[in-house]
Scaffold this motif. Sequence first.
Motif, PDB file in Angstrom:
ATOM      1  N   LEU A   1       0.830  -1.209   0.000  1.00 41.20           N
ATOM      2  CA  LEU A   1       0.000   0.000   0.000  1.00 41.20           C
ATOM      3  C   LEU A   1       0.864   1.257   0.000  1.00 41.20           C
ATOM      4  O   LEU A   1       0.562   2.229  -0.704  1.00 41.20           O
ATOM      5  N   THR A   2       1.930   1.245   0.773  1.00 36.69           N
ATOM      6  CA  THR A   2       2.833   2.398   0.825  1.00 36.69           C
ATOM      7  C   THR A   2       3.506   2.628  -0.520  1.00 36.69           C
ATOM      8  O   THR A   2       3.675   3.769  -0.968  1.00 36.69           O
TER       9      THR A   2
ATOM     10  N   THR B   1      -0.209   7.114   2.376  1.00 37.53           N
ATOM     11  CA  THR B   1       0.488   7.655   3.541  1.00 37.53           C
ATOM     12  C   THR B   1       0.409   6.629   4.666  1.00 37.53           C
ATOM     13  O   THR B   1      -0.288   5.606   4.545  1.00 37.53           O
ATOM     14  N   SER B   2       1.089   6.889   5.766  1.00 37.18           N
ATOM     15  CA  SER B   2       1.040   5.961   6.897  1.00 37.18           C
ATOM     16  C   SER B   2      -0.394   5.782   7.394  1.00 37.18           C
ATOM     17  O   SER B   2      -0.837   4.660   7.688  1.00 37.18           O
ATOM     18  N   ALA B   3      -1.138   6.886   7.471  1.00 39.73           N
ATOM     19  CA  ALA B   3      -2.531   6.814   7.921  1.00 39.73           C
ATOM     20  C   ALA B   3      -3.393   6.038   6.938  1.00 39.73           C
ATOM     21  O   ALA B   3      -4.270   5.252   7.339  1.00 39.73           O
ATOM     22  N   GLN B   4      -3.162   6.223   5.638  1.00 34.77           N
ATOM     23  CA  GLN B   4      -3.938   5.521   4.629  1.00 34.77           C
ATOM     24  C   GLN B   4      -3.594   4.034   4.607  1.00 34.77           C
ATOM     25  O   GLN B   4      -4.475   3.185   4.403  1.00 34.77           O
ATOM     26  N   ALA B   5      -2.313   3.699   4.818  1.00 34.69           N
ATOM     27  CA  ALA B   5      -1.914   2.289   4.883  1.00 34.69           C
ATOM     28  C   ALA B   5      -2.539   1.607   6.082  1.00 34.69           C
ATOM     29  O   ALA B   5      -3.017   0.465   5.989  1.00 34.69           O
ATOM     30  N   ALA B   6      -2.551   2.289   7.234  1.00 33.81           N
ATOM     31  CA  ALA B   6      -3.190   1.741   8.434  1.00 33.81           C
ATOM     32  C   ALA B   6      -4.679   1.551   8.198  1.00 33.81           C
ATOM     33  O   ALA B   6      -5.273   0.548   8.618  1.00 33.81           O
ATOM     34  N   SER B   7      -5.304   2.497   7.515  1.00 31.24           N
ATOM     35  CA  SER B   7      -6.713   2.393   7.184  1.00 31.24           C
ATOM     36  C   SER B   7      -6.976   1.212   6.265  1.00 31.24           C
ATOM     37  O   SER B   7      -7.965   0.475   6.435  1.00 31.24           O
ATOM     38  N   GLY B   8      -6.080   1.006   5.304  1.00 30.06           N
ATOM     39  CA  GLY B   8      -6.223  -0.119   4.386  1.00 30.06           C
ATOM     40  C   GLY B   8      -6.119  -1.452   5.100  1.00 30.06           C
ATOM     41  O   GLY B   8      -6.889  -2.387   4.826  1.00 30.06           O
ATOM     42  N   LEU B   9      -5.158  -1.561   6.017  1.00 35.84           N
ATOM     43  CA  LEU B   9      -5.007  -2.795   6.788  1.00 35.84           C
ATOM     44  C   LEU B   9      -6.253  -3.052   7.628  1.00 35.84           C
ATOM     45  O   LEU B   9      -6.740  -4.184   7.710  1.00 35.84           O
ATOM     46  N   LEU B  10      -6.772  -2.002   8.248  1.00 39.34           N
ATOM     47  CA  LEU B  10      -7.994  -2.142   9.042  1.00 39.34           C
ATOM     48  C   LEU B  10      -9.160  -2.574   8.155  1.00 39.34           C
ATOM     49  O   LEU B  10      -9.955  -3.463   8.525  1.00 39.34           O
ATOM     50  N   ALA B  11      -9.268  -1.962   6.966  1.00 35.18           N
ATOM     51  CA  ALA B  11     -10.394  -2.249   6.071  1.00 35.18           C
ATOM     52  C   ALA B  11     -10.402  -3.700   5.621  1.00 35.18           C
ATOM     53  O   ALA B  11     -11.453  -4.359   5.629  1.00 35.18           O
TER      54      ALA B  11
ATOM     55  N   VAL C   1     -19.042 -12.512  -2.348  1.00 30.74           N
ATOM     56  CA  VAL C   1     -18.697 -11.939  -1.044  1.00 30.74           C
ATOM     57  C   VAL C   1     -17.312 -11.306  -1.072  1.00 30.74           C
ATOM     58  O   VAL C   1     -17.118 -10.177  -0.596  1.00 30.74           O
ATOM     59  N   THR C   2     -16.324 -12.015  -1.635  1.00 31.96           N
ATOM     60  CA  THR C   2     -14.963 -11.458  -1.661  1.00 31.96           C
ATOM     61  C   THR C   2     -14.862 -10.274  -2.615  1.00 31.96           C
ATOM     62  O   THR C   2     -14.163  -9.299  -2.336  1.00 31.96           O
ATOM     63  N   GLY C   3     -15.578 -10.338  -3.745  1.00 30.70           N
ATOM     64  CA  GLY C   3     -15.555  -9.221  -4.687  1.00 30.70           C
ATOM     65  C   GLY C   3     -16.219  -7.980  -4.120  1.00 30.70           C
ATOM     66  O   GLY C   3     -15.680  -6.873  -4.205  1.00 30.70           O
ATOM     67  N   ILE C   4     -17.395  -8.151  -3.527  1.00 29.40           N
ATOM     68  CA  ILE C   4     -18.091  -7.010  -2.926  1.00 29.40           C
ATOM     69  C   ILE C   4     -17.301  -6.470  -1.741  1.00 29.40           C
ATOM     70  O   ILE C   4     -17.205  -5.251  -1.532  1.00 29.40           O
ATOM     71  N   GLY C   5     -16.695  -7.376  -0.956  1.00 30.25           N
ATOM     72  CA  GLY C   5     -15.854  -6.931   0.153  1.00 30.25           C
ATOM     73  C   GLY C   5     -14.674  -6.101  -0.329  1.00 30.25           C
ATOM     74  O   GLY C   5     -14.317  -5.092   0.290  1.00 30.25           O
ATOM     75  N   THR C   6     -14.091  -6.502  -1.453  1.00 34.29           N
ATOM     76  CA  THR C   6     -12.980  -5.734  -2.030  1.00 34.29           C
ATOM     77  C   THR C   6     -13.454  -4.359  -2.488  1.00 34.29           C
ATOM     78  O   THR C   6     -12.774  -3.349  -2.267  1.00 34.29           O
ATOM     79  N   ILE C   7     -14.615  -4.313  -3.114  1.00 43.07           N
ATOM     80  CA  ILE C   7     -15.163  -3.027  -3.579  1.00 43.07           C
ATOM     81  C   ILE C   7     -15.434  -2.103  -2.399  1.00 43.07           C
ATOM     82  O   ILE C   7     -15.091  -0.908  -2.426  1.00 43.07           O
ATOM     83  N   LEU C   8     -16.050  -2.632  -1.354  1.00 43.99           N
ATOM     84  CA  LEU C   8     -16.389  -1.805  -0.188  1.00 43.99           C
ATOM     85  C   LEU C   8     -15.147  -1.349   0.570  1.00 43.99           C
ATOM     86  O   LEU C   8     -15.110  -0.243   1.115  1.00 43.99           O
ATOM     87  N   GLY C   9     -14.124  -2.187   0.596  1.00 40.48           N
ATOM     88  CA  GLY C   9     -12.908  -1.837   1.321  1.00 40.48           C
ATOM     89  C   GLY C   9     -11.974  -0.924   0.557  1.00 40.48           C
ATOM     90  O   GLY C   9     -11.101  -0.276   1.153  1.00 40.48           O
TER      91      GLY C   9
END
Length: 420
Positions: free
Chosen positions: A61-62, A67-77, A280-288
């Motif tokens: 992601l980096t 950014t660090s905040a966006q990468a952390a957000s991505g991991l959380l998502a 489920v995995t495709g929609i989850g990817t779209i939402l995240g």
Amino acid sequence: MPTASSVSPEPTSSSVSPEPIGWPEAEGGSTETGLAHPLGAGVVTALVGFTSSFAVVLGGLTAVGATSAQAASGLLAICVTQAVGMMLLSYRYRMPITLAWSTPGAALLASTGAVAGGWAAAVGAFALAGVLIVITGLWQRLGRLVAAIPVEIAQAMLAGVLLPLCLAPVKAVQTSPAVVVPVIVVWLVLQRVAKRWAVIAAFATAAVGAGISITVQHKHLDLAAMAPSIELTLPHWNWQAMIGVAIPLYIVTMASQNLPGIAVMSSFGYKVPWRAAMSVTGIGTILGAPAGGHAINLAAISAALSAAPAAHPDPKRRWIVAFTAGVTYLILALGSAALVTLIATAPKGTLETVAGLALLATLAAALAGALKSEQHREAGVVTFLIAASGVGFLGIGAAFWALIAGLVVRQVLTRRTARS
């Protein structure tokens, strides 16, 4: 449904064998056992999946502009979306259907680097990959097309993507030897005595070393940044990101995660509902995607951990393991920002070392698959070299060109052999 027999499972830890990791089977094959057994198996399944490859996700992601905040957000998502997805699927179908983030996809992002259009374009590519996964579940012809990609080409592309990441521990020894060398030593020892736990132990060692370094050098930790948060980005679509990121991300996720995941589950007697799993995995990817999540998919290693007899002697109750793993991922998601903050303050090369060690087994399997066929070895080597070069054209990353070049070389050399 696409076949998975020709694709090797993508390991998310240092081994791909579905071996027991600490919870014994009931003696005499008894199916009577308490909830503690599957609950404990679910917690360990999530811990193995998370700690063995989260560093790869953050690095990917980096690399594409987060950014660090966006990468952390991505991991959380992606923790949240895969957690909810596996809880829904396992409960609905009473199967240990385990999901994971796309580790090969994250490695692909790390090798791709900056994307034309920046982070917003990368987010758009993540969403498009999710759309393609949903379409694959609804339109079987697309799934068959992906499954028809020659295994040596797909594996060679993956190996080329992984090579720079696996070289990172070597380079990090020069920059931060005091932290990196103990990490490598611990990993090597655990490879000998407890292979399943090697990457987890390496991560723990890196965390201790980083903590000592931060304390000794009196570095400042931003405690406020450790609180979990979501950083939303409006997706932007451009053709370079679609071709150079979305399509390779989709292909590597399908070929190295979803198809092997189906095969692993089948080996334990479970027939995964293909359309529901892809939806489920495709929609989850779209939402995240707007929050920075790159892709979620069916798991391979986690599937082996939750679907094997070692997880629970009764096949009809192993779904509890996957459901528990999902709940555990929701808890782990809360620590994503703290991890990113710690890593940002750690000595240079710490994150890259853990990620590189975690991917060594994947690189070995990919190289073996790429070079297995003597007839198509040249095509595999060409694909590998172009992907490993990291050199793109027209704003499109090397992975896409590696795939195209490999297919062309394979076709040309196959025709030459046929004529001779």
